[in-house]
Design a protein around this motif. Structure first.
Motif, short mmCIF file in Angstrom:
data_model
loop_
_atom_site.label_atom_id
_atom_site.label_comp_id
_atom_site.label_asym_id
_atom_site.label_seq_id
_atom_site.Cartn_x
_atom_site.Cartn_y
_atom_site.Cartn_z
N GLY A 4 -2.05 9.58 2.25
CA GLY A 4 -1.36 8.37 2.68
C GLY A 4 -2.32 7.39 3.34
N THR A 5 -3.24 7.91 4.14
CA THR A 5 -4.25 7.06 4.77
C THR A 5 -5.16 6.46 3.71
N GLU A 6 -5.52 7.26 2.72
CA GLU A 6 -6.37 6.73 1.65
C GLU A 6 -5.63 5.65 0.85
N ALA A 7 -4.34 5.85 0.62
CA ALA A 7 -3.55 4.83 -0.07
C ALA A 7 -3.57 3.52 0.72
N TYR A 8 -3.44 3.62 2.02
CA TYR A 8 -3.50 2.43 2.88
C TYR A 8 -4.86 1.75 2.75
N MET A 9 -5.93 2.55 2.74
CA MET A 9 -7.29 1.99 2.60
C MET A 9 -7.45 1.30 1.24
N LEU A 10 -6.87 1.88 0.19
CA LEU A 10 -6.94 1.25 -1.14
C LEU A 10 -6.19 -0.07 -1.14
N ASP A 11 -5.04 -0.11 -0.48
CA ASP A 11 -4.27 -1.35 -0.40
C ASP A 11 -5.06 -2.46 0.30
N LYS A 12 -5.83 -2.11 1.29
CA LYS A 12 -6.59 -3.09 2.09
C LYS A 12 -7.90 -3.52 1.44
N ASN A 13 -8.42 -2.72 0.53
CA ASN A 13 -9.76 -2.99 -0.01
C ASN A 13 -9.73 -4.18 -0.97
N PRO A 14 -10.52 -5.22 -0.71
CA PRO A 14 -10.51 -6.41 -1.57
C PRO A 14 -11.09 -6.17 -2.97
N ASN A 15 -11.78 -5.06 -3.18
CA ASN A 15 -12.34 -4.75 -4.49
C ASN A 15 -11.40 -3.92 -5.37
N VAL A 16 -10.22 -3.62 -4.86
CA VAL A 16 -9.23 -2.85 -5.62
C VAL A 16 -8.19 -3.81 -6.20
N LYS A 17 -8.11 -3.82 -7.51
CA LYS A 17 -7.14 -4.66 -8.22
C LYS A 17 -5.78 -3.97 -8.26
N ALA A 18 -5.79 -2.67 -8.54
CA ALA A 18 -4.56 -1.88 -8.62
C ALA A 18 -4.94 -0.41 -8.49
N TRP A 19 -3.98 0.39 -8.07
CA TRP A 19 -4.21 1.83 -7.98
C TRP A 19 -2.88 2.55 -8.16
N VAL A 20 -2.98 3.80 -8.54
CA VAL A 20 -1.79 4.63 -8.69
C VAL A 20 -2.11 6.05 -8.22
N LYS A 21 -1.15 6.65 -7.55
CA LYS A 21 -1.24 8.08 -7.21
C LYS A 21 -0.95 8.82 -8.50
N ASN A 22 -1.82 9.72 -8.86
CA ASN A 22 -1.69 10.44 -10.12
C ASN A 22 -0.64 11.55 -9.96
N ASP A 23 0.61 11.13 -9.94
CA ASP A 23 1.72 12.06 -9.78
C ASP A 23 2.74 11.75 -10.86
N HIS A 24 3.06 12.74 -11.65
CA HIS A 24 4.01 12.59 -12.77
C HIS A 24 3.50 11.64 -13.85
N LEU A 25 2.19 11.48 -13.95
CA LEU A 25 1.60 10.63 -15.00
C LEU A 25 1.11 11.46 -16.18
N ASP A 26 1.02 12.74 -16.01
CA ASP A 26 0.49 13.65 -17.02
C ASP A 26 -0.97 13.37 -17.37
N PHE A 27 -1.71 12.80 -16.42
CA PHE A 27 -3.16 12.65 -16.60
C PHE A 27 -3.82 13.87 -15.97
N ASN A 28 -4.25 14.76 -16.82
CA ASN A 28 -4.88 16.01 -16.38
C ASN A 28 -6.20 16.21 -17.09
N ILE A 29 -7.10 16.88 -16.43
CA ILE A 29 -8.35 17.31 -17.04
C ILE A 29 -8.22 18.83 -17.21
N ILE A 30 -8.36 19.29 -18.43
CA ILE A 30 -8.29 20.72 -18.70
C ILE A 30 -9.65 21.32 -18.37
N TYR A 31 -9.65 22.43 -17.64
CA TYR A 31 -10.90 23.09 -17.28
C TYR A 31 -10.72 24.60 -17.33
#
Length: 110
Positions: A4-31
């Motif tokens: 949650g703190t990191e999300a807040y930092m992403l919201d404040k950062n002027p170099n961030v255009k957009a971000w998403v929490k990778n939850d229920h997106l089905d973006f996985n790396i198989i290892y």
């Protein structure tokens, strides 16, 4: 918590255009770890103002499994960047919420 703190930092950062929490997106790396195939779901996917992308993992203390995940993610990053059809991608691990700005600044300045 921490993410949650990191999300807040992403919201404040002027170099961030957009971000998403990778939850229920089905973006996985198989290892493969110790002979078992698993799915790794990085914490954040970030679009930077330079139109490059950042996969950000939050991790306190690295362990052997997290090192394996990072190795597989690096292979994915290399493959997607070599393809050149999906933009430029980076990956990083945040070990403390206060390091977000530094991580992004380093990537933006490359």
């Amino acid at each position: 918590g921490w993410e949650g703190t990191e999300a807040y930092m992403l919201d404040k950062n002027p170099n961030v255009k957009a971000w998403v929490k990778n939850d229920h997106l089905d973006f996985n790396i198989i290892y493969n770890y110790q002979g078992i195939v698993r799915k790794y779901r990085p914490d954040f996917i970030i679009k930077l103002t330079n139109n490059e992308n950042l996969i950000l993992e939050t991790k306190g203390q690295p362990d052997e499994e997290s090192k394996t995940k990072e190795m597989y993610l690096n292979e994915w990053i290399k493959a997607i960047n070599e393809h050149k059809g999906f933009g430029k991608w980076h990956q990083s691990t945040s070990t403390h919420p206060n390091d977000i700005d530094d991580i992004i600044s380093i990537i933006i300045s490359k």
